[in-house]
Scaffold this motif. Sequence first.
Motif, PDB file in Angstrom:
ATOM      1  N   GLY A  82       0.792  -1.225   0.000  1.00 38.72           N
ATOM      2  CA  GLY A  82       0.000   0.000   0.000  1.00 38.72           C
ATOM      3  C   GLY A  82       0.822   1.271   0.000  1.00 38.72           C
ATOM      4  O   GLY A  82       0.272   2.369  -0.146  1.00 38.72           O
ATOM      5  N   ASP A  83       2.138   1.165   0.181  1.00 35.96           N
ATOM      6  CA  ASP A  83       3.008   2.345   0.241  1.00 35.96           C
ATOM      7  C   ASP A  83       3.603   2.635  -1.134  1.00 35.96           C
ATOM      8  O   ASP A  83       3.749   1.738  -1.961  1.00 35.96           O
ATOM      9  CB  ASP A  83       4.165   2.110   1.215  1.00 35.96           C
ATOM     10  CG  ASP A  83       3.693   1.809   2.623  1.00 35.96           C
ATOM     11  OD1 ASP A  83       2.507   2.035   2.920  1.00 35.96           O
ATOM     12  OD2 ASP A  83       4.513   1.325   3.423  1.00 35.96           O
ATOM     13  N   ARG A  84       4.004   3.879  -1.349  1.00 34.99           N
ATOM     14  CA  ARG A  84       4.697   4.224  -2.587  1.00 34.99           C
ATOM     15  C   ARG A  84       5.401   5.563  -2.433  1.00 34.99           C
ATOM     16  O   ARG A  84       5.093   6.350  -1.533  1.00 34.99           O
ATOM     17  CB  ARG A  84       3.743   4.266  -3.780  1.00 34.99           C
ATOM     18  CG  ARG A  84       2.682   5.348  -3.701  1.00 34.99           C
ATOM     19  CD  ARG A  84       1.798   5.326  -4.936  1.00 34.99           C
ATOM     20  NE  ARG A  84       0.896   6.465  -4.967  1.00 34.99           N
ATOM     21  CZ  ARG A  84       0.224   6.851  -6.038  1.00 34.99           C
ATOM     22  NH1 ARG A  84       0.349   6.188  -7.171  1.00 34.99           N
ATOM     23  NH2 ARG A  84      -0.573   7.901  -6.002  1.00 34.99           N
ATOM     24  N   VAL A  85       6.346   5.781  -3.309  1.00 33.64           N
ATOM     25  CA  VAL A  85       6.992   7.079  -3.451  1.00 33.64           C
ATOM     26  C   VAL A  85       6.742   7.551  -4.872  1.00 33.64           C
ATOM     27  O   VAL A  85       7.086   6.843  -5.831  1.00 33.64           O
ATOM     28  CB  VAL A  85       8.499   7.013  -3.153  1.00 33.64           C
ATOM     29  CG1 VAL A  85       9.178   8.327  -3.533  1.00 33.64           C
ATOM     30  CG2 VAL A  85       8.737   6.707  -1.675  1.00 33.64           C
ATOM     31  N   VAL A  86       6.145   8.706  -5.014  1.00 37.04           N
ATOM     32  CA  VAL A  86       5.855   9.268  -6.330  1.00 37.04           C
ATOM     33  C   VAL A  86       6.900  10.329  -6.637  1.00 37.04           C
ATOM     34  O   VAL A  86       7.125  11.242  -5.840  1.00 37.04           O
ATOM     35  CB  VAL A  86       4.444   9.887  -6.379  1.00 37.04           C
ATOM     36  CG1 VAL A  86       4.159  10.432  -7.777  1.00 37.04           C
ATOM     37  CG2 VAL A  86       3.393   8.863  -5.987  1.00 37.04           C
ATOM     38  N   VAL A  87       7.555  10.195  -7.770  1.00 37.29           N
ATOM     39  CA  VAL A  87       8.509  11.198  -8.244  1.00 37.29           C
ATOM     40  C   VAL A  87       7.739  12.160  -9.118  1.00 37.29           C
ATOM     41  O   VAL A  87       7.067  11.753 -10.084  1.00 37.29           O
ATOM     42  CB  VAL A  87       9.660  10.552  -9.029  1.00 37.29           C
ATOM     43  CG1 VAL A  87      10.704  11.606  -9.377  1.00 37.29           C
ATOM     44  CG2 VAL A  87      10.275   9.406  -8.239  1.00 37.29           C
ATOM     45  N   GLU A  88       7.822  13.438  -8.781  1.00 29.95           N
ATOM     46  CA  GLU A  88       7.028  14.451  -9.465  1.00 29.95           C
ATOM     47  C   GLU A  88       7.934  15.557  -9.995  1.00 29.95           C
ATOM     48  O   GLU A  88       9.031  15.776  -9.482  1.00 29.95           O
ATOM     49  CB  GLU A  88       5.990  15.043  -8.513  1.00 29.95           C
ATOM     50  CG  GLU A  88       5.031  14.006  -7.940  1.00 29.95           C
ATOM     51  CD  GLU A  88       4.162  14.577  -6.823  1.00 29.95           C
ATOM     52  OE1 GLU A  88       2.980  14.223  -6.780  1.00 29.95           O
ATOM     53  OE2 GLU A  88       4.685  15.370  -6.014  1.00 29.95           O
ATOM     54  N   ALA A  89       7.446  16.263 -11.010  1.00 27.35           N
ATOM     55  CA  ALA A  89       8.170  17.393 -11.593  1.00 27.35           C
ATOM     56  C   ALA A  89       7.223  18.580 -11.706  1.00 27.35           C
ATOM     57  O   ALA A  89       5.993  18.419 -11.784  1.00 27.35           O
ATOM     58  CB  ALA A  89       8.713  17.028 -12.967  1.00 27.35           C
TER      59      ALA A  89
END
Length: 548
Positions: free
Chosen positions: A458-465
């Motif tokens: 259920g966890d995540r890391v989203v890389v955003e710009a």
Amino acid sequence: MRVPALLIATTLLTGVPAHAAGGREARFDRPHEGWSNSVLRSGTPERVGLDPAPLDEALARVERYTRADASGHPLFSGAVTLYAHEGAVVTHEPTGWAVRYADAATELPEDQRVPMTRDTIFDLASISKLFTSIVVMRQHERGKFELDDPVARHLPEFGVNGKEAVTVRQLLTHTSGLVAWLPLWSQYPDVPSRLKAVMDTRPVNPPGTRYVYSDLNLITLGLLAEKWSGRGLADLVREGITAPLGLRDTGYNPPASKLDRIAATEHQAGRGVVRGVVHDENAWSLGGVAGHAGVFSTARELAVLGQAILNGGHHAGRRILREETVELMLTDFNQGFPGNSHGLGFELDQRWYMGALTSPRAAGHTGFTGTTLVLDPLSRSMAILLTNRVHPTRDWGSINPARRVVADGLARALAVSPRRGTAWTPEADGAVLATRDLARQAGEQRLSFSAFVDLDPGDRVVVEATNDGATWRDVQVLAGYGQRRWQRVEVVTEAALNYRWRYTRGTGYGGRGVYVDAVRVTDQHGVLLDAEREPAGLHSVGWRVADR
């Protein structure tokens, strides 16, 4: 969600084997292949490269569980916790009481209680299923059966009421279709009628169509082992497991001479406080020896069995299983039943009690009395928590949080070392790691970084710009678990003002974590940011620098 990137490339960074990495640091991010070859011995966390702080924190939390809380009672009366890594027992810690209550609610005066000790003997409850499964697979090694043989071929009385096609493999993997449990002890007058009830039971599901954890599967397997060998189950366990491994306190129906070392279990009507006799009513009604329950042991002796499995079936020069048999037992045969991964006897990949040690290779079992065994072949480690959580009653709640605390403590004691100088890891939901503003020009940019990802599903890391500092777009998502290796991530996307890594905590139990390292941004003109050379180029809210 569609990731609006022009190119995403991920490269596995395997590095060198942990034993060749210089020093003896225990590494979570460098999984082992193949079997260990260790003899269990006493050691310290520091000598085998473990960080002692997470182990100490876990032990402190286990100790707190033995104290009364807002409910007015403890989570469990006492416990013994054991950690081992590469064959070294680095923690073997008793806490609380082996006997604490006089009846279902009355605490004994402290001078009448019995404290937990390292050699306290516990009723293992369903961990007994592993002993039965090993005995069965020893018969398989002798050519007594094939896994897909119908049980009725060997035990004809079983092949009635729709069970004709049930196979041995389905019993071992809990896909037989049998009900979870029958009240053998209260509904049938004697051992023959109780065993006949198991043989006569009708499946509630077609064989092979559902996973249902069932004691009846293992009772049947115990009877099969006896039929194949002509020996009783207790004899088979002694001759095939405990004697070759040198286990003196492990087995069924412990003698009265050991009563003062045995942890009490539940206060039951007609039985009083159960101590020295199997807690499970069905196993008790079968004479204390049954395929699903009945084995007693200590933490240290259970660890010897665990080490034998990590070694591929042997310990201290004595083999109980062939390597290929152990491999079979740790193979997931239940891929058609997501969330219920199961080998032959061993449970696999169960985060609810394996915590951050969870991977597709993690194996173990639990017991209703409050016992837990977790084996982690990838780090050649094990975590054991033995409690008497049903003393004095089974109604005081689940100890699964304590099981995860113990597994998590070992996982966090294993290092995840930076690929280069500085790595970052989030500490709280919503934590953000961001680059400084970049001197951008029209065209493409390449964002690259190293990532170690071992997260709860259920966890995540989203890389955003972002182009304006206000509106953010997704360029990559980091998720997954069990791979335990650094990866090099490269994303080619339209020029951005800056990038950020945003951690989102799910509702699950958590994992070992996610780490980001060696961040670099380039465009056609050259390097815009190299965070290893410019540490101030990254700004953190809720991420911390991680050096192991």
